[in-house]
Design a protein around this motif. Structure first.
Motif, PDB file in Angstrom:
ATOM      1  N   VAL A  71      13.552  -8.236  20.129  1.00 14.63           N
ATOM      2  CA  VAL A  71      14.121  -9.112  21.147  1.00 14.63           C
ATOM      3  C   VAL A  71      13.750  -8.542  22.513  1.00 14.63           C
ATOM      4  O   VAL A  71      14.035  -7.379  22.795  1.00 14.63           O
ATOM      5  CB  VAL A  71      15.653  -9.186  21.033  1.00 14.63           C
ATOM      6  N   TRP A  98      12.723 -13.949  21.175  1.00 11.79           N
ATOM      7  CA  TRP A  98      13.292 -13.414  19.943  1.00 11.79           C
ATOM      8  C   TRP A  98      12.211 -13.574  18.885  1.00 11.79           C
ATOM      9  O   TRP A  98      11.950 -14.681  18.437  1.00 11.79           O
ATOM     10  CB  TRP A  98      14.560 -14.193  19.578  1.00 11.79           C
ATOM     11  N   THR A 178      19.705 -16.753  14.352  1.00 14.31           N
ATOM     12  CA  THR A 178      19.474 -15.421  13.797  1.00 14.31           C
ATOM     13  C   THR A 178      19.636 -15.467  12.279  1.00 14.31           C
ATOM     14  O   THR A 178      20.293 -16.359  11.747  1.00 14.31           O
ATOM     15  CB  THR A 178      20.437 -14.391  14.423  1.00 14.31           C
TER      16      THR A 178
END
Ligand code: FE2
Length: 300
Positions: A71, A98, A178
């Motif tokens: 990240v 990301w 995520t």
């Protein structure tokens, strides 16, 4: 003790000092000796701030990753990146990239051409988030958001503000997805700020102060810039303002509790998987960056 309605206390404070990395990159790395304490995070690097003279800026030319996510969060300056999956772009202040390396990707991360040629200030974060065993070989993925596309929120009095990169706070929910529940938030606290934020109790929570100072935890422990707080169990985090403004990165993740085998840019579960990663990289299975003529001329 029941953890219901419990504000997390600070379990450990780690103080980071600026150090030179690699070819002369200035970083602060607030990392405890024991990696279990910060699982699933593998690395937290504050890059700079550093003021480069013309021709002085350095970065990380083509290199591979496998088995985790990188990240990049830029605070000042500009970073340029390219990878073997054909992604290419630049990040300015407040922008985030990301990158899920998964099975493998080759990328380059450099200060922008303007900063390399004319000099300038670079400041930002690179955080490595581990992937669970089941996701280590997934197809690489890349999520990039500019500053204005990242959700923001503030308390009613405006004294606490948050930019939500991952997770949720003050009603703002992340746009970045995520693989496991992750919190990644940039909080700014003015004097008098006082906020308690709920987070699911199975998260490991960390707070890293990178500007000024802030008061953290139920006892209002004062942390200065460069200090990381590792929280204990509970279901909320308390942040409050100090004598002056402060800014911190609030991180959280569900510990993977899996073996970590690490070799440079590869993070797997076993040594055999690391050997395989090196072989796959050397035989070109992670790809290479295809550059246009314009870019090829300036590649390091
Ligand atoms: Fe990288």
């Amino acid at each position: 003790m029941a953890t219901e309605n419990k504000v997390r206390e600070i379990e450990q404070v780690v103080t980071a000092h600026r150090q030179l990395e690699g070819a002369g990159f200035v970083v602060r790395r607030p990392f405890p000796g024991e990696i279990d304490a910060v699982d699933p995070f593998l690395l937290i690097d504050e890059m700079g701030p550093v003021d480069y003279a013309p021709g002085e800026a350095i970065g990380a030319p083509d290199h591979p990753h496998r088995g985790f996510e990188t990240v990049t969060y830029v605070l000042e300056g500009e970073m340029e990146h390219e990878d073997s999956a054909g992604h290419r772009g630049s990040l300015g202040p407040g922008d985030v990239q990301w990158m899920t390396a998964g099975a493998g990707i080759v990328h380059s991360e450099m200060p922008s051409r303007r900063i390399r040629e004319q000099g300038g200030r670079v400041h930002g974060f690179q955080v490595w988030v581990n992937l669970p065993r089941r996701d280590k070989l997934i197809r690489p993925r890349y999520q990039e958001y500019s500053r204005e596309k990242l959700p923001q929120a503030s308390t009613g009095d405006g004294k606490a503000q948050v930019r939500v990169i991952a997770g949720e706070a003050l009603g703002a929910r992340a746009v970045i997805e995520t693989r496991t529940p992750i919190v990644f938030q940039d909080w700014t606290l003015q004097p008098g700020a006082d906020v308690t934020i709920s987070f699911r109790p199975d998260l490991r929570m960390l707070a890293y102060v990178f500007e000024g100072s802030a008061r953290i935890g139920p006892n209002g422990t004062r942390l200065e810039e460069g200090q990381l707080a590792i929280f204990g169990a509970g279901d909320s985090v308390h942040l409050s303002g100090s004598g002056g403004p402060g800014r911190l990165l609030l991180l959280g993740g569900v510990p993977l509790r899996e073996p970590v085998a690490r070799y440079g840019p590869f993070v797997m579960n076993t040594r055999a998987e690391l050997v395989q990663a090196v072989e796959d990289y050397q035989s070109g299975k992670m790809g290479e960056i295809t550059r246009s003529a314009e870019i090829r001329g300036e590649a390091p």
